[in-house]
Design an enzyme around this catalytic site. Structure first.
Site, PDB file in Angstrom:
ATOM      1  N   GLY A 165       0.791  -1.222   0.000  1.00 28.22           N
ATOM      2  CA  GLY A 165       0.000   0.000   0.000  1.00 28.22           C
ATOM      3  C   GLY A 165       0.823   1.272   0.000  1.00 28.22           C
ATOM      4  N   HIS A 166       2.150   1.160  -0.190  1.00 24.06           N
ATOM      5  CA  HIS A 166       3.003   2.364  -0.098  1.00 24.06           C
ATOM      6  C   HIS A 166       4.083   2.313  -1.161  1.00 24.06           C
ATOM      7  CE1 HIS A 166       5.554   5.464   1.826  1.00 24.06           C
ATOM      8  NE2 HIS A 166       4.432   5.853   2.359  1.00 24.06           N
ATOM      9  N   PHE A 167       3.958   2.520  -2.306  1.00 24.14           N
ATOM     10  CA  PHE A 167       2.767   2.759  -3.102  1.00 24.14           C
ATOM     11  C   PHE A 167       2.776   1.737  -4.211  1.00 24.14           C
ATOM     12  CE2 PHE A 167       4.157   6.800  -1.313  1.00 24.14           C
ATOM     13  CZ  PHE A 167       3.005   7.224  -0.671  1.00 24.14           C
ATOM     14  N   VAL A 172       7.872   2.694  -2.183  1.00 25.84           N
ATOM     15  CA  VAL A 172       8.839   3.440  -1.380  1.00 25.84           C
ATOM     16  C   VAL A 172       8.684   2.989   0.068  1.00 25.84           C
ATOM     17  CG1 VAL A 172       9.544   5.730  -0.570  1.00 25.84           C
ATOM     18  CG2 VAL A 172       8.717   5.453  -2.908  1.00 25.84           C
TER      19      VAL A 172
END
Length: 142
Positions: free
Chosen positions: A49-51, A56
């Site tokens: 979820g990042h991203f 990252v």
């Protein structure tokens, strides 16, 4: 040099998957410093979820990894074995680069002050010799 593999790290600090962010310790001196590494893989849970389009490593996890390196330094002291180091404060925190899949994150934390159960570590994270994050981390031994 005092090398620690993952099992040696787990004997000193209480963190476990998925929150243990050190893969190995290159060198440490109890109460003084720790140099550790995190080999960043696309399989890390946080990249979901990042991203999704541009993975990252979250900066706060880089700071947590630095704190874990500091915890190895402070909790490896005989009088602190079996204890936990908690965050007290984060000062002078700067992010200067991104950490992405494939990076080998170097984590250097030097203990610069200790008074009773409270202390401060000077922490620098780098990739290929380039600083990506730095901070002063205040900890409390509990």
């Amino acid at each position: 040099m005092n090398y620690l593999d993952i099992n040696g790290i787990k004997e000193i600090i209480p963190h476990r998957h998925p929150f243990l962010l050190l893969d190995y310790v290159e060198d440490y001196k109890p109460g003084e410093y720790c140099t550790a590494y995190k080999c960043v893989s696309y399989r890390e849970d946080f990249f979901k979820g990042h991203f999704e389009e541009k993975p990252v490593m979250p900066g706060v996890l880089t700071i947590e990894a630095l704190a874990q390196a500091g915890a190895v330094a402070i909790l490896s002291q005989e009088e602190n074995k079996g204890k936990i180091a908690f965050f007290g404060k984060i000062d002078k925190c700067k992010f200067k680069g991104q950490v992405v899949p494939g990076d080998k994150l170097k984590l250097e934390t030097k203990i610069i002050k200790v008074k009773g159960p409270v202390g401060v570590g000077e922490a620098i994270a780098s990739v290929d010799g380039k600083v990506v994050a730095s901070a002063e981390l205040t900890f409390m031994i509990g």
